[in-house]
Design an enzyme around this catalytic site. Structure first.
Site, PDB file in Angstrom:
ATOM      1  N   CYS A  57       0.833  -1.196   0.000  1.00 17.17           N
ATOM      2  CA  CYS A  57       0.000   0.000   0.000  1.00 17.17           C
ATOM      3  C   CYS A  57       0.873   1.253   0.000  1.00 17.17           C
ATOM      4  CB  CYS A  57      -0.924   0.005   1.206  1.00 17.17           C
ATOM      5  SG  CYS A  57      -2.024  -1.432   1.278  1.00 17.17           S
ATOM      6  N   ARG A 105      -4.168   0.994  -2.401  1.00 13.37           N
ATOM      7  CA  ARG A 105      -4.092  -0.334  -1.784  1.00 13.37           C
ATOM      8  C   ARG A 105      -3.879  -1.388  -2.871  1.00 13.37           C
ATOM      9  NH1 ARG A 105      -4.816  -0.320   3.441  1.00 13.37           N
ATOM     10  NH2 ARG A 105      -5.018  -2.567   3.491  1.00 13.37           N
ATOM     11  N   TYR A 133       0.521   4.224   1.000  1.00 16.64           N
ATOM     12  CA  TYR A 133       0.551   5.101   2.165  1.00 16.64           C
ATOM     13  C   TYR A 133       0.974   4.419   3.463  1.00 16.64           C
ATOM     14  CZ  TYR A 133      -4.241   3.164   2.472  1.00 16.64           C
ATOM     15  OH  TYR A 133      -5.335   2.335   2.513  1.00 16.64           O
ATOM     16  N   CYS A 183      -4.436  25.639  22.539  1.00 14.38           N
ATOM     17  CA  CYS A 183      -5.281  24.511  22.922  1.00 14.38           C
ATOM     18  C   CYS A 183      -5.945  24.749  24.271  1.00 14.38           C
ATOM     19  CB  CYS A 183      -4.462  23.224  22.962  1.00 14.38           C
ATOM     20  SG  CYS A 183      -3.805  22.700  21.368  1.00 14.38           S
ATOM     21  N   SER A 186      -9.460  -3.543   6.476  1.00 12.48           N
ATOM     22  CA  SER A 186      -9.184  -2.283   5.791  1.00 12.48           C
ATOM     23  C   SER A 186      -9.924  -2.222   4.451  1.00 12.48           C
ATOM     24  CB  SER A 186      -7.679  -2.132   5.552  1.00 12.48           C
ATOM     25  OG  SER A 186      -6.987  -2.025   6.786  1.00 12.48           O
ATOM     26  N   CYS A 225       4.141   3.259  21.208  1.00 15.75           N
ATOM     27  CA  CYS A 225       3.052   3.551  20.265  1.00 15.75           C
ATOM     28  C   CYS A 225       3.487   3.071  18.897  1.00 15.75           C
ATOM     29  CB  CYS A 225       2.779   5.063  20.253  1.00 15.75           C
ATOM     30  SG  CYS A 225       1.626   5.622  18.977  1.00 15.75           S
ATOM     31  N   ASP A 226       2.549   2.572  18.082  1.00 14.64           N
ATOM     32  CA  ASP A 226       2.973   2.062  16.781  1.00 14.64           C
ATOM     33  C   ASP A 226       3.322   3.182  15.806  1.00 14.64           C
ATOM     34  OD1 ASP A 226       0.244   2.714  16.465  1.00 14.64           O
ATOM     35  OD2 ASP A 226       0.003   1.266  14.855  1.00 14.64           O
TER      36      ASP A 226
END
Length: 381
Positions: free
Chosen positions: A19, A134, A21, A314, A122, A273-274
């Site tokens: 893919c 994809r 992206y 913020c 997905s 974190c991934d």
């Protein structure tokens, strides 16, 4: 011990697709010693037994990649065997798996159904949108193969939802994507923004802007609001409604601390974190580090604290309780500065300005119905 969940990469970044992206594909470069990355039984056993020896209200295993179904059915049989053997009285185990859907078999799906895996598939919309980015390694379209995978899940009664990456391919087609999924009786949606930069900090051609993200969310919301609020589950909308109703939610970007879970790579390496699987954020390895030590890691704690180091704007924003500065991934790149406004800030503000009034109304309805149900229950008993 603070509760935590696991996001596990049993095949690292290895995948049968290519893919355009995919942000995780380059993570295989962290492990150049092996052409194929597969979690060994030794690492898997340590992973399951060690995690289930910790006190958790629920043991949550998320299997992801790359493509986790490359591991095959025997791997997941071993997973559930270890979970069953390791769980004490009353232990609650939840398995989720994210897949591109093209390698699903009846044998694998039957196992997922038996052990109540929740499978995320997905799918980026109709073929002309999905097949832009994809693709297989030889450039072939994958949309038809994904639909075949969904058929496999259906006929084996597997619970599943749809994960849609919102990229340059489909971001201008929010209403069309939503209708495409709904009209095919795909009623559980999660929309994920594609925000990727090159090494110079410039957005990649696949990435979307904040305004595009806002337009997409507003288009989906308006379609959903017309007639689907009791029919279609959109994860973002569900989580906002839960927050407004004073209930727990499941979106980490809405929290003020990024210490909710650990990523465990194929060899046992642990990261926070991934989106941040990188050498300077490697916390340790489950083969020689305890979960207590990993939770107490100064690197982990500092990473988590960066979430609330948001931009001064913020603190003045009326949507801070819902946005919490957005995901660190959208703030730290480019520049590695957590005080930057999120790349998607304009889109989040646009969406909440547009939808919050109706979401509050729906949340109030939900709370009222819940109270009425509780009253009726008390009368019956």
């Amino acid at each position: 011990m603070r509760p935590f969940t696991l996001l596990i990469k049993p095949a690292c970044a290895d995948c049968n697709l290519d893919c355009t992206y995919c942000f995780y594909a380059r993570k295989a470069g962290l492990y150049p010693e092996s052409a194929a990355h597969r979690m060994s039984d030794k690492v898997l056993t340590r992973l399951v037994q060690g995690y289930m020896a910790t006190p958790q209200p629920q043991y949550v295993f998320g299997w992801q990649g790359g493509e986790p179904t490359l591991m095959g059915v025997e791997f997941f049989r071993r997973v559930t065997e270890l979970q069953t053997a390791s769980g004490g009285p009353g232990a609650v185990v939840a398995n989720g798996l994210q897949t591109n859907g093209t390698l699903l078999t009846d044998e694998l799906a039957a196992h997922f159904a038996k052990y109540r895996f929740l499978v995320g598939v997905s799918l980026d919309g109709p073929p002309e949108l999905h097949d832009r980015f994809r693709l297989s390694h030889d450039g072939r379209a994958t949309h038809a193969s994904v639909l075949q995978g969904l058929d496999v899940l259906r006929r084996n009664s597997v619970e599943y939802n749809i994960l849609t990456l919102v990229s340059a391919a489909n971001v201008g087609h929010g209403r069309d994507v939503y209708r495409y999924l709904r009209d095919r009786e795909l009623y559980f949606h999660q929309y994920i923004p594609c925000v990727e930069f090159d090494e110079r900090g410039a957005p990649l051609p696949v990435a979307i802007t904040g305004r595009q993200w806002g337009d997409f969310l507003c288009a989906v919301f308006d379609e959903w609001l017309k007639r689907d609020t009791r029919k279609v589950s959109v994860r973002l909308f569900d989580c906002v409604l839960a927050r407004l109703a004073g209930e727990p939610h499941s979106l980490c970007h809405m929290e003020r601390d990024c210490c909710q879970y650990f990523v465990v790579e194929w060899n046992g390496d642990v990261y926070p974190c991934d989106f941040f699987v990188q050498s300077d954020l490697r916390l340790g390895n489950i083969m020689h580090d305890s979960w207590e030590d990993l939770l107490a890691s100064p690197v982990y704690r500092e990473f988590g604290r960066r979430k609330s180091s948001w931009n001064a704007c913020c603190a003045k924003c009326r949507h801070l309780t819902l946005c919490a500065g957005d995901c660190l991934k959208h703030r730290l790149v480019p520049g590695n500065d957590p005080t930057r406004l999120s790349w998607l800030c304009a889109g989040w503000r646009q969406f909440y300005d547009h939808a919050l009034k109706d979401l509050r109304r729906l949340a109030d309805q939900y709370v009222a119905e819940r109270r009425l149900a509780a009253t009726e229950h008390r009368r019956m008993v």
